[in-house]
Write a protein that holds these residues in place. Structure first.
Motif, mmCIF file in Angstrom:
data_model
loop_
_atom_site.group_PDB
_atom_site.id
_atom_site.type_symbol
_atom_site.label_atom_id
_atom_site.label_comp_id
_atom_site.label_asym_id
_atom_site.label_seq_id
_atom_site.Cartn_x
_atom_site.Cartn_y
_atom_site.Cartn_z
ATOM 1 N N GLU A 1 0.821 -1.193 0.000
ATOM 2 C CA GLU A 1 0.000 0.000 0.000
ATOM 3 C C GLU A 1 0.860 1.250 0.000
ATOM 4 N N GLY A 2 0.355 2.279 -0.651
ATOM 5 C CA GLY A 2 1.066 3.538 -0.689
ATOM 6 C C GLY A 2 0.939 4.289 0.618
ATOM 7 N N VAL A 3 2.028 4.872 1.064
ATOM 8 C CA VAL A 3 2.064 5.643 2.298
ATOM 9 C C VAL A 3 2.074 7.140 2.007
ATOM 10 N N SER A 4 3.039 7.567 1.223
ATOM 11 C CA SER A 4 3.182 8.982 0.913
ATOM 12 C C SER A 4 4.037 9.128 -0.329
ATOM 13 N N CYS A 5 3.967 10.289 -0.929
ATOM 14 C CA CYS A 5 4.731 10.554 -2.138
ATOM 15 C C CYS A 5 5.170 12.007 -2.145
ATOM 16 N N THR A 6 6.331 12.248 -2.686
ATOM 17 C CA THR A 6 6.818 13.602 -2.897
ATOM 18 C C THR A 6 7.056 13.820 -4.387
ATOM 19 N N THR A 7 6.552 14.937 -4.885
ATOM 20 C CA THR A 7 6.760 15.267 -6.283
ATOM 21 C C THR A 7 8.222 15.594 -6.527
#
Length: 125
Positions: free
Chosen positions: A46-52
């Motif tokens: 599962e995805g937790v967080s993302c930074t562009t």
């Protein structure tokens, strides 16, 4: 050679903190959005967080808001996940993944192009 290496996992008590690092080489990191994912035993990743690519944050996981902070240092080719107030349900293998382009694609595994091998986080008393 393209390399992605997560580190910083370990055993921590509930309420404790860890900072995960994702060190990369062979990439122009500013060209990629970078996500942190996790996978617990018997569950899907599962995805937790993302930074562009410019450092803006998207939270995929509601339970991470206010506790986890993603950041990046393009000059050091490294992305971080600061995890505070850890809970037993945070126990999982944590992965970082690179998605070519500016924007975070979403919490979908196949949308990310390059993956590290993961680092184990265990939250237990």
């Amino acid at each position: 050679q393209l390399q992605i290496a997560e580190s910083g996992g370990g055993l921590v008590q509930p309420g404790g903190s860890l900072r995960l690092s994702c060190a990369t080489s062979g990439f122009t990191l500013e060209d990629y959005a970078i996500g942190w994912f996790r996978q617990a035993p018997g569950k899907e990743r599962e995805g937790v967080s993302c930074t562009t690519s410019s450092g803006e944050t998207t939270y995929y996981l509601d339970s991470a808001k206010g506790r986890f902070t993603i950041s990046r240092d393009n000059a050091k080719n490294t992305v971080y996940l600061q995890m505070n107030s850890l809970k037993p349900e945070d126990t999982a293998i944590y992965y970082c993944a690179l998605d070519y382009g500016y924007y975070c694609s979403g919490p979908i595994v196949y949308e990310y192009d390059y993956w590290g091998q993961g680092t184990q986080v265990t939250v237990s008393s």
